[in-house]
Design an enzyme around this catalytic site. Structure first.
Site, PDB file in Angstrom:
ATOM      1  N   GLN A  98      92.049  -0.348 -76.775  1.00 18.63           N
ATOM      2  CA  GLN A  98      90.693  -0.753 -77.154  1.00 18.63           C
ATOM      3  C   GLN A  98      90.576  -0.813 -78.676  1.00 18.63           C
ATOM      4  OE1 GLN A  98      87.071   1.750 -76.993  1.00 18.63           O
ATOM      5  NE2 GLN A  98      86.170   0.129 -75.733  1.00 18.63           N
ATOM      6  N   TYR A 177      79.126   0.108 -81.757  1.00 21.90           N
ATOM      7  CA  TYR A 177      80.121  -0.049 -82.821  1.00 21.90           C
ATOM      8  C   TYR A 177      80.028  -1.472 -83.402  1.00 21.90           C
ATOM      9  CZ  TYR A 177      81.255   4.504 -81.160  1.00 21.90           C
ATOM     10  OH  TYR A 177      81.134   5.830 -80.811  1.00 21.90           O
ATOM     11  N   ARG A 224      84.630  -5.580 -74.060  1.00 26.66           N
ATOM     12  CA  ARG A 224      83.690  -4.654 -73.427  1.00 26.66           C
ATOM     13  C   ARG A 224      82.301  -4.834 -74.022  1.00 26.66           C
ATOM     14  NH1 ARG A 224      83.537   1.974 -72.406  1.00 26.66           N
ATOM     15  NH2 ARG A 224      82.906   1.627 -70.257  1.00 26.66           N
ATOM     16  N   GLY A 310      85.378   7.002 -66.496  1.00 30.74           N
ATOM     17  CA  GLY A 310      85.589   7.772 -67.717  1.00 30.74           C
ATOM     18  C   GLY A 310      85.889   9.224 -67.393  1.00 30.74           C
ATOM     19  N   ARG A 311      84.820  10.002 -67.235  1.00 29.73           N
ATOM     20  CA  ARG A 311      85.009  11.453 -67.109  1.00 29.73           C
ATOM     21  C   ARG A 311      85.881  11.852 -65.930  1.00 29.73           C
ATOM     22  NH1 ARG A 311      78.842  12.216 -67.101  1.00 29.73           N
ATOM     23  NH2 ARG A 311      79.196  10.180 -66.133  1.00 29.73           N
TER      24      ARG A 311
END
Ligand SMILES: Cc1cc2nc3c(=O)[nH]c(=O)nc-3n(C[C@H](O)[C@H](O)[C@H](O)COP(=O)(O)O)c2cc1C
Length: 351
Positions: A98, A177, A224, A310-311
């Protein structure tokens, strides 16, 4: 009906399942952004995911957001990613890196200079800098030369990723971002051709995607997005128009995938399905508290082609098998998300 455990063509690769590891910043690189052996071990442990998307990787020194995040702008960092890619491939997996330029989500204490952004708008909140939490610095508005340099940095990093043997890159246009800062009207107040309308706010992202595709090929590039996200002080008023302009501008480029993070208040995955003809990876977001049931439903209904975790991926190196067998999950320990070291990183047990 498609299942999570059917193969999927993503760009040039064929994944054995549709369970994707979502990108997660873990702050385990060296102080100079070189991927460590511990990182190789962590990613190789997760090789049974159909696809691994790495943590955010800064394509330029000025794009670093946090301490101990990896970079991809010099030879030492490239060699480190080659070790990671070799470890993942050796274990039978696939990995995209990424590319995350943090833009205004940074601090002079991290990068040694004033952060850059579409406009000189300071985000609300504080940043973990390595020497405590500090209010964000006011960023400097990017000049025409800065835009060229940033685009070049994405291209150079993508070429380095391919050189390192990685399967491709994901451009991070989500979660507040740099690329997301161009899309959102609260962070992009430019009066040139890069601001002021949905088409203009999407322009820099589209140009960057095109440049990276020209350099490495669309089958090695994903992107993304997080439409309507508010993380990192994002606030968008024209969510559909802006993301619609973005998707219209890149849909024909033959990208490997679009990866969408669902955000409260907007059906981003559904919206993207309607505006995207290629592979769609969905992430049902933090607010979803039955991620596995949602993942099955999303893929089986055709709402997405694959689902990222993710987690659960962080805490369960063998997540695809655990989902398939319906077994118990390890709980993620948030104390060690960004702590550095092996604890809470490479020591989660497999079944
Ligand atoms: C520790 C941690 C670090 C993250 N870092 C990134 C990142 O570098 N890039 C990114 O796009 N998302 C990042 N995310 C967001 C995840 O990719 C994902 O969208 C989010 O965790 C929701 O998915 P989940 O409910 O399956 O955890 C991070 C999440 C966590 C928990």
């Amino acid at each position: 009906m498609t299942s999570l455990f059917e193969a999927l063509r993503i760009g040039a690769i064929t994944t054995p399942n549709r369970v994707v590891m979502a990108p997660m910043t873990r702050n385990r690189a060296s102080a100079t952004g070189v991927p460590t052996d511990l990182m190789s071990e962590y990613y190789a442990q997760r090789a049974s995911f159909g696809l691994i998307i790495s943590e955010g990787v800064q394509p330029a020194a000025i794009g670093q957001g946090y301490p101990h995040t990896p970079g991809l702008h010099n030879d030492e960092q490239t060699a480190g990613w080659k070790r990671v890619a070799d470890a993942v491939h050796g274990a039978g997996g696939h990995i995209f890196l990424q590319l995350m330029h943090a833009g205004r989500i940074s601090h002079v204490d991290v990068i040694g200079t004033q952060p850059v952004a579409p406009s000189a708008v300071t985000p609300a909140g504080q940043l973990f800098t390595g020497s405590g939490n500090k209010p964000f610095d006011q960023p400097r508005e990017m000049t025409a030369d800065d835009l060229i340099a940033a685009r070049h940095a994405y291209v150079d990093a993508a070429q380095r990723a391919v050189l390192a043997g990685c399967d491709g890159v994901e451009l991070h246009a989500a979660n507040g971002y740099l690329l997301n800062q161009f899309l959102a009207d609260n962070s992009n107040q430019r009066t040139d051709q890069y601001g002021g309308s949905p088409e203009n706010r999407a322009r820099f992202v589209i140009e960057t995607v095109r440049a990276v595709v020209d350099a490495v090929g669309g089958d090695k590039v994903g992107i993304r997005i997080s439409p309507n996200g508010n993380f990192n002080d994002m606030a968008e008023t024209q969510v559909e128009e802006t993301h619609g302009a973005l998707l219209a501008g890149i849909d024909s480029l033959g990208l490997a995938f679009l990866h969408v993070g669902e955000q409260p208040g907007f059906a981003g995955i559904k919206f993207s399905r309607a505006h995207w003809s290629g592979v769609l990876i969905g992430n049902t977001g933090y607010a979803d508290n039955d991620k596995i049931a949602s993942a099955h439903a999303l893929v089986e209904s055709g709402g997405a082609d694959a689902v990222s975790f993710g987690r659960l991926a962080l805490a369960n190196p063998d997540l695809p098998m655990r989902i398939k067998e319906g077994t118990v999950m390890n709980e993620p320990d948030s104390q060690t998300f960004y702590s550095g070291g092996a604890k809470g990183y490479t020591d989660y047990p497999t079944l």
